[in-house]
Scaffold this motif. Structure first.
Motif, PDB file in Angstrom:
ATOM      1  N   GLY A 204       0.807  -1.219   0.000  1.00 12.39           N
ATOM      2  CA  GLY A 204       0.000   0.000   0.000  1.00 12.39           C
ATOM      3  C   GLY A 204       0.839   1.268   0.000  1.00 12.39           C
ATOM      4  O   GLY A 204       0.462   2.275  -0.598  1.00 12.39           O
ATOM      5  N   LEU A 205       1.991   1.221   0.645  1.00 10.61           N
ATOM      6  CA  LEU A 205       2.862   2.392   0.700  1.00 10.61           C
ATOM      7  C   LEU A 205       3.509   2.708  -0.650  1.00 10.61           C
ATOM      8  O   LEU A 205       3.792   3.867  -0.950  1.00 10.61           O
ATOM      9  CB  LEU A 205       3.975   2.180   1.736  1.00 10.61           C
ATOM     10  N   TYR A 206       3.737   1.687  -1.472  1.00  7.78           N
ATOM     11  CA  TYR A 206       4.528   1.883  -2.685  1.00  7.78           C
ATOM     12  C   TYR A 206       3.800   1.645  -4.000  1.00  7.78           C
ATOM     13  O   TYR A 206       4.323   1.993  -5.061  1.00  7.78           O
ATOM     14  CB  TYR A 206       5.767   0.974  -2.646  1.00  7.78           C
TER      15      TYR A 206
ATOM     16  N   GLN B 131       2.626  -5.606 -10.350  1.00  7.42           N
ATOM     17  CA  GLN B 131       2.306  -6.846  -9.625  1.00  7.42           C
ATOM     18  C   GLN B 131       3.481  -7.816  -9.674  1.00  7.42           C
ATOM     19  O   GLN B 131       3.869  -8.376  -8.642  1.00  7.42           O
ATOM     20  CB  GLN B 131       1.052  -7.507 -10.212  1.00  7.42           C
ATOM     21  N   ASP B 132       4.062  -8.004 -10.864  1.00 11.59           N
ATOM     22  CA  ASP B 132       5.222  -8.894 -11.001  1.00 11.59           C
ATOM     23  C   ASP B 132       6.387  -8.415 -10.145  1.00 11.59           C
ATOM     24  O   ASP B 132       7.103  -9.222  -9.550  1.00 11.59           O
ATOM     25  CB  ASP B 132       5.678  -8.972 -12.464  1.00 11.59           C
ATOM     26  N   SER B 133       6.568  -7.103 -10.101  1.00 13.89           N
ATOM     27  CA  SER B 133       7.682  -6.535  -9.336  1.00 13.89           C
ATOM     28  C   SER B 133       7.504  -6.785  -7.843  1.00 13.89           C
ATOM     29  O   SER B 133       8.466  -7.130  -7.147  1.00 13.89           O
ATOM     30  CB  SER B 133       7.805  -5.033  -9.607  1.00 13.89           C
ATOM     31  N   PHE B 134       6.293  -6.603  -7.345  1.00 13.72           N
ATOM     32  CA  PHE B 134       6.045  -6.868  -5.922  1.00 13.72           C
ATOM     33  C   PHE B 134       6.225  -8.350  -5.601  1.00 13.72           C
ATOM     34  O   PHE B 134       6.815  -8.697  -4.572  1.00 13.72           O
ATOM     35  CB  PHE B 134       4.653  -6.396  -5.497  1.00 13.72           C
TER      36      PHE B 134
ATOM     37  N   SER C 267      20.162   0.589   0.041  1.00 14.98           N
ATOM     38  CA  SER C 267      19.330   1.716  -0.395  1.00 14.98           C
ATOM     39  C   SER C 267      18.005   1.576   0.345  1.00 14.98           C
ATOM     40  O   SER C 267      17.818   0.637   1.110  1.00 14.98           O
ATOM     41  CB  SER C 267      19.101   1.650  -1.912  1.00 14.98           C
ATOM     42  N   SER C 268      17.089   2.488   0.074  1.00 13.03           N
ATOM     43  CA  SER C 268      15.767   2.346   0.687  1.00 13.03           C
ATOM     44  C   SER C 268      15.013   1.219  -0.016  1.00 13.03           C
ATOM     45  O   SER C 268      15.332   0.857  -1.157  1.00 13.03           O
ATOM     46  CB  SER C 268      14.983   3.656   0.567  1.00 13.03           C
ATOM     47  N   PHE C 269      14.018   0.685   0.644  1.00 15.16           N
ATOM     48  CA  PHE C 269      13.191  -0.344   0.010  1.00 15.16           C
ATOM     49  C   PHE C 269      12.558   0.211  -1.252  1.00 15.16           C
ATOM     50  O   PHE C 269      12.489  -0.470  -2.276  1.00 15.16           O
ATOM     51  CB  PHE C 269      12.112  -0.858   0.976  1.00 15.16           C
TER      52      PHE C 269
ATOM     53  N   ALA D 224      13.655   2.546  -3.315  1.00 19.93           N
ATOM     54  CA  ALA D 224      14.633   2.638  -4.411  1.00 19.93           C
ATOM     55  C   ALA D 224      14.914   1.255  -4.987  1.00 19.93           C
ATOM     56  O   ALA D 224      15.029   1.096  -6.220  1.00 19.93           O
ATOM     57  CB  ALA D 224      15.923   3.280  -3.913  1.00 19.93           C
ATOM     58  N   TRP D 225      15.010   0.254  -4.134  1.00 20.78           N
ATOM     59  CA  TRP D 225      15.240  -1.121  -4.574  1.00 20.78           C
ATOM     60  C   TRP D 225      14.063  -1.607  -5.419  1.00 20.78           C
ATOM     61  O   TRP D 225      14.255  -2.165  -6.503  1.00 20.78           O
ATOM     62  CB  TRP D 225      15.450  -1.992  -3.338  1.00 20.78           C
ATOM     63  N   LEU D 226      12.861  -1.359  -4.952  1.00 19.99           N
ATOM     64  CA  LEU D 226      11.655  -1.770  -5.673  1.00 19.99           C
ATOM     65  C   LEU D 226      11.529  -1.015  -6.995  1.00 19.99           C
ATOM     66  O   LEU D 226      11.169  -1.596  -8.024  1.00 19.99           O
ATOM     67  CB  LEU D 226      10.416  -1.539  -4.798  1.00 19.99           C
ATOM     68  N   LYS D 227      11.846   0.272  -6.978  1.00 17.08           N
ATOM     69  CA  LYS D 227      11.778   1.081  -8.194  1.00 17.08           C
ATOM     70  C   LYS D 227      12.717   0.532  -9.263  1.00 17.08           C
ATOM     71  O   LYS D 227      12.358   0.468 -10.439  1.00 17.08           O
ATOM     72  CB  LYS D 227      12.139   2.529  -7.863  1.00 17.08           C
ATOM     73  N   ARG D 228      13.896   0.100  -8.858  1.00 19.37           N
ATOM     74  CA  ARG D 228      14.849  -0.478  -9.807  1.00 19.37           C
ATOM     75  C   ARG D 228      14.278  -1.759 -10.422  1.00 19.37           C
ATOM     76  O   ARG D 228      14.436  -2.013 -11.610  1.00 19.37           O
ATOM     77  CB  ARG D 228      16.172  -0.755  -9.089  1.00 19.37           C
TER      78      ARG D 228
END
Length: 179
Positions: free
Chosen positions: A29-31, A54-57, A71-73, A75-79
């Motif tokens: 929910g945050l991201y 969805q695939d990324s999460f 890095s922050s979560f 930034a990691w997820l964004k990559r």
């Protein structure tokens, strides 16, 4: 307050690593909105952006034990979202055209000057760019990557990134001037 947010996010990540599904839902929910915006900027399609997010999460939660807080979560997820978006575009065979490193001798960048009224035109113009150009513009202007990082992400040389950006910016200015 920033320390509290980092602490809260780290706590959520640690709870997710322990298998707490409510923490996964909270982290999601945050991201999710921010990651969707990244996906839509790259892919231009609501459905594809939703799929990529969805695939990324799913990948992020599966590989959470590999996340080491370098890095922050976010930034990691964004990559992850950016890499998956680029891979999706590559799968659609939308190439980034390599150019001779000496074809353009780029000097200092002149920023794309806009005022608040023009921001809407710029966004519409970016959406009208061919996918390869839109990738470079998004990575450089929107996501803030430098040309070395873009080269690594797209597996191209730094000079190709610079020349593609130059061409994309020129095309964007043409599109905007025709609006």
């Amino acid at each position: 307050m920033e320390t509290d947010i980092r602490f809260t996010h780290k706590t959520l990540v640690e709870q997710c690593k322990a298998g707490n599904s409510s923490s996964q839902f909270e982290l999601y929910g945050l991201y999710v909105d921010a990651m969707y915006n990244v996906g839509i900027r790259f892919l231009g399609s609501k459905e594809e952006a939703e799929d990529i997010v969805q695939d990324s999460f799913v990948d992020a939660f599966k590989n959470l034990n590999n996340f080491k807080y370098d890095s922050s979560f976010g930034a990691w997820l964004k990559r992850i979202v950016i890499n998956k978006s680029i891979n999706r575009l590559k799968a659609k065979r939308i190439p980034v055209v390599p150019m001779d490193a000496h074809e353009y001798h780029l000097s200092d960048e002149t920023p794309l000057e806009t005022n608040p009224v023009d921001i809407k035109k710029v966004k519409l113009g970016i959406a009208k760019l061919p996918d390869g150009y839109r990738q470079i513009i998004n990575l450089y202007l929107i996501e803030g990557y430098d040309h070395v990082e873009i080269g690594e992400i797209l597996n191209i040389s730094t000079s190709t990134s610079k020349s593609q950006y130059h061409r994309a910016k020129k095309k964007l200015l043409e599109i905007i001037s025709e609006m």
